[in-house]
Design an enzyme around this catalytic site. Structure first.
Site, PDB file in Angstrom:
ATOM      1  N   GLU A   3      -0.527   4.849  -0.534  1.00  0.00           N
ATOM      2  CA  GLU A   3      -1.305   6.070  -0.802  1.00  0.00           C
ATOM      3  C   GLU A   3      -0.468   7.295  -0.471  1.00  0.00           C
ATOM      4  O   GLU A   3       0.309   7.285   0.484  1.00  0.00           O
ATOM      5  CB  GLU A   3      -2.604   6.050   0.011  1.00  0.00           C
ATOM      6  CG  GLU A   3      -3.612   5.084  -0.586  1.00  0.00           C
ATOM      7  CD  GLU A   3      -4.841   4.887   0.274  1.00  0.00           C
ATOM      8  OE1 GLU A   3      -4.974   5.563   1.301  1.00  0.00           O
ATOM      9  OE2 GLU A   3      -5.662   4.037  -0.091  1.00  0.00           O
ATOM     10  N   THR A  39      -3.513   7.011 -21.653  1.00  0.00           N
ATOM     11  CA  THR A  39      -3.335   5.651 -21.167  1.00  0.00           C
ATOM     12  C   THR A  39      -1.909   5.264 -21.528  1.00  0.00           C
ATOM     13  O   THR A  39      -1.254   5.935 -22.335  1.00  0.00           O
ATOM     14  CB  THR A  39      -4.308   4.653 -21.831  1.00  0.00           C
ATOM     15  OG1 THR A  39      -4.213   4.833 -23.248  1.00  0.00           O
ATOM     16  CG2 THR A  39      -5.737   4.883 -21.393  1.00  0.00           C
ATOM     17  N   ASP A  98      -6.437  14.742 -24.198  1.00  0.00           N
ATOM     18  CA  ASP A  98      -6.400  13.309 -23.896  1.00  0.00           C
ATOM     19  C   ASP A  98      -5.731  12.652 -25.099  1.00  0.00           C
ATOM     20  O   ASP A  98      -6.343  12.485 -26.155  1.00  0.00           O
ATOM     21  CB  ASP A  98      -7.836  12.811 -23.706  1.00  0.00           C
ATOM     22  CG  ASP A  98      -7.904  11.314 -23.459  1.00  0.00           C
ATOM     23  OD1 ASP A  98      -6.895  10.619 -23.668  1.00  0.00           O
ATOM     24  OD2 ASP A  98      -8.990  10.841 -23.071  1.00  0.00           O
ATOM     25  N   LYS A 138      -1.864   1.754 -25.125  1.00  0.00           N
ATOM     26  CA  LYS A 138      -2.308   1.738 -26.529  1.00  0.00           C
ATOM     27  C   LYS A 138      -1.070   1.873 -27.426  1.00  0.00           C
ATOM     28  O   LYS A 138      -0.197   1.015 -27.382  1.00  0.00           O
ATOM     29  CB  LYS A 138      -3.334   2.850 -26.765  1.00  0.00           C
ATOM     30  CG  LYS A 138      -4.624   2.658 -25.933  1.00  0.00           C
ATOM     31  CD  LYS A 138      -5.679   3.678 -26.299  1.00  0.00           C
ATOM     32  CE  LYS A 138      -6.996   3.413 -25.603  1.00  0.00           C
ATOM     33  NZ  LYS A 138      -7.118   4.074 -24.282  1.00  0.00           N
ATOM     34  N   ARG A 153      -1.335  -1.790 -18.886  1.00  0.00           N
ATOM     35  CA  ARG A 153      -2.666  -1.174 -18.832  1.00  0.00           C
ATOM     36  C   ARG A 153      -2.676  -0.152 -17.694  1.00  0.00           C
ATOM     37  O   ARG A 153      -2.474  -0.525 -16.535  1.00  0.00           O
ATOM     38  CB  ARG A 153      -3.673  -2.297 -18.582  1.00  0.00           C
ATOM     39  CG  ARG A 153      -5.107  -1.968 -18.775  1.00  0.00           C
ATOM     40  CD  ARG A 153      -5.894  -3.227 -19.070  1.00  0.00           C
ATOM     41  NE  ARG A 153      -5.618  -3.639 -20.436  1.00  0.00           N
ATOM     42  CZ  ARG A 153      -6.231  -3.135 -21.503  1.00  0.00           C
ATOM     43  NH1 ARG A 153      -7.165  -2.229 -21.376  1.00  0.00           N
ATOM     44  NH2 ARG A 153      -5.917  -3.553 -22.711  1.00  0.00           N
ATOM     45  N   TYR A 208       0.853  -1.192   0.000  1.00  0.00           N
ATOM     46  CA  TYR A 208       0.000   0.000   0.000  1.00  0.00           C
ATOM     47  C   TYR A 208       0.883   1.234   0.000  1.00  0.00           C
ATOM     48  O   TYR A 208       1.875   1.284   0.730  1.00  0.00           O
ATOM     49  CB  TYR A 208      -0.917   0.014   1.228  1.00  0.00           C
ATOM     50  CG  TYR A 208      -2.349  -0.157   0.818  1.00  0.00           C
ATOM     51  CD1 TYR A 208      -2.952   0.779  -0.020  1.00  0.00           C
ATOM     52  CD2 TYR A 208      -3.095  -1.243   1.235  1.00  0.00           C
ATOM     53  CE1 TYR A 208      -4.261   0.616  -0.433  1.00  0.00           C
ATOM     54  CE2 TYR A 208      -4.410  -1.412   0.822  1.00  0.00           C
ATOM     55  CZ  TYR A 208      -4.981  -0.474  -0.011  1.00  0.00           C
ATOM     56  OH  TYR A 208      -6.275  -0.627  -0.429  1.00  0.00           O
TER      57      TYR A 208
END
Ligand code: DSN
Length: 466
Positions: A64, A268, A239, A271, A277, A62
């Site tokens: 954060e 992203t 984007d 692509k 991903r 974790y």
């Protein structure tokens, strides 16, 4: 390649011992991807280094918060990989700031939207109320701020012109966050009409002007979009999820490179960029603090293993070989587009200058759904997509979108893509609509002439094995 193959085999043996069905699905996916022509414009083949970086102990942690400022102890190794990914992203794209935590494109856009709202609406409101943090506001001031945050406008490309659902459309949370309006494309040419964008921006006065697409086959002049944004006082958000690989590989430079022109750029990573991903956000310095609040504003804990894989993919994209790859993607798109048109297909905008093309399959008498299915039967994987002013709507559509990033990664060049054009036109012209059983939609039914699927499959496999 031998080492990677041994690593995959070992991993599968470990999985088989626990849940053989999952190992089976992984093997089947590999077999499917090896035996078909992958032409989905948003897909690619990540390298073994990228794939293998995702399966390890970084996943268990974790973390954060941001680099060096975590809400958990012992995050030093997550700090290392997040810093590496951010540094590679900044160097690759020439960006002042990079935030690599977003888990997907939607998440990257949500981070961007909230950062823009924080920077443009929340910060001035806090300053006016003499507060440093929203928790310091009185209940009345907080309600006023909430209303102001919910009263902002976003202007983006319409869905049927190739825009994306996350650019303010109703089915996505962005459409509930913003009052939305969209600009389309010229009905004659199919091209983006900057005068029309400017007129709409002057009338609508958006807080955010959004540029970017998932099915527009042309490049965008981001210098012009920034001029429009500046004129109306909007933040320009780009984007670049679909064409990030072309930006990274310096196919899109100058006015066509979004990063220096946009206040905030999202993408992203899986692509045309060919990474794991996931997503990331690049921004100008004045948006950096707000962007870094992505977690916990809209994101769960960062995925250390995926950020590590982003670092590996971005390091790959900084190699000269990646620029060659990106140039090949663009050249292959032209070859395929010309090959299709020479054989009678109609393409939206009459061609392409990015990594994708959009075939109007109505000239074959088909819906997008029928065309997509007939192509899939023949080993050609595409996706149906609406075309501008599509009479068949977003479900059946009149278009099929095809993209070159994946097969270019497989080494396809001009000769192979010309053959792919032939196979596509052969399948489409051998397909006819069929009557639906009562209650069903005839827009989904089709008949593919005998033997075409098998013949095309065989030709596809020959290309893939060459
Ligand atoms: N689903 C992606 C695409 O196919 O373009 C965009 O989110």
């Amino acid at each position: 390649a031998k080492t990677a193959s041994a690593a995959y085999q070992s991993a599968l043996e470990v999985i088989v011992a626990v849940e053989p069905n999952v190992a089976g699905a992984i093997r089947a996916e590999l077999a499917d991807q090896r035996s078909s022509l992958k032409l989905i414009a948003s897909e690619n083949y990540a390298s073994p280094a990228v794939l293998l970086t995702m399966g390890n102990w970084l996943s268990d942690k974790y973390a954060e918060g941001t680099i060096g400022h975590r809400f958990y102890a012992a995050c030093q190794n997550i700090d290392t990989v997040e810093q590496l990914a951010a540094d590679h992203a900044k160097a690759l794209f020439g960006a002042p700031h990079a935030y690599v935590q977003p888990h997907s494109g939607i998440d990257a856009n949500l981070v961007a939207f909230w950062a823009i709202l924080a920077q443009r609406v929340e910060s001035p409101a806090l300053a006016e109320a003499g507060a440093k943090h929203v928790n310091d506001l009185s209940e009345d001031d907080w309600q006023t701020l909430r209303k102001a945050l919910g009263d902002q406008r976003a202007l983006g490309m319409s869905l049927d012109a190739g825009g994306h659902l996350t650019h303010g459309f109703r089915p996505n949370i962005s459409g509930k966050m913003f009052h939305q309006s969209s600009y389309g494309t010229n009905p004659e040419t199919g091209l983006l009409d900057y005068d029309d964008v400017a007129a709409k921006a002057r009338e609508f006065r958006p807080l955010v002007l959004i540029a970017g697409y998932s099915a527009y086959p042309r490049r965008i002049d981001f210098a012009k979009m920034r001029e429009i944004a500046d004129e109306v006082g909007a933040t320009l958000m780009v984007d670049m999820a679909h064409f990030a690989g072309l930006v990274a590989g310096k196919v899109f430079t100058g006015d066509f490179d979004p990063v220096p022109h946009a206040h905030v750029t999202t993408t992203t990573t899986h692509k045309s960029l060919r990474g794991p991903r996931g997503g990331l956000v690049l921004c100008q310095p004045e948006y950096a603090d707000a962007v870094d609040r992505g977690c916990p504003m809209v994101l769960g804990g960062p995925l250390g293993n995926v950020m590590a894989a982003k670092a590996v993919a971005l390091a790959e994209a900084r190699q000269p070989m990646f620029a060659t790859y990106a140039q090949n993607v663009a050249a292959n798109a032209v070859t395929l587009a010309e090959g299709l048109m020479r054989r009678g297909a109609r393409l939206v905008t009459g061609g392409t200058d990015n990594h994708l093309a959009l075939i109007d399959v109505s000239t074959f008498g088909l819906t997008g759904r029928q065309a997509e299915s007939a192509l899939l039967d023949s080993g050609i994987v595409t996706n149906r997509n609406a075309i501008p002013r599509d009479p068949n709507g977003a479900w059946y559509t009149s278009g099929v979108r095809i993209g070159m990033p994946a097969l270019t990664s497989r080494g396809f060049g001009a000769a192979e893509f010309d053959q792919v054009a032939e196979l596509i036109v052969d399948v489409l012209s051998s397909t006819t609509p069929a009557a639906a059983p009562s209650g069903g939609s005839s827009k989904a039914k089709y008949v593919l002439a005998d033997g075409v699927a098998a013949k095309t499959h065989a030709a596809a496999n020959e290309l893939l094995e060459a």
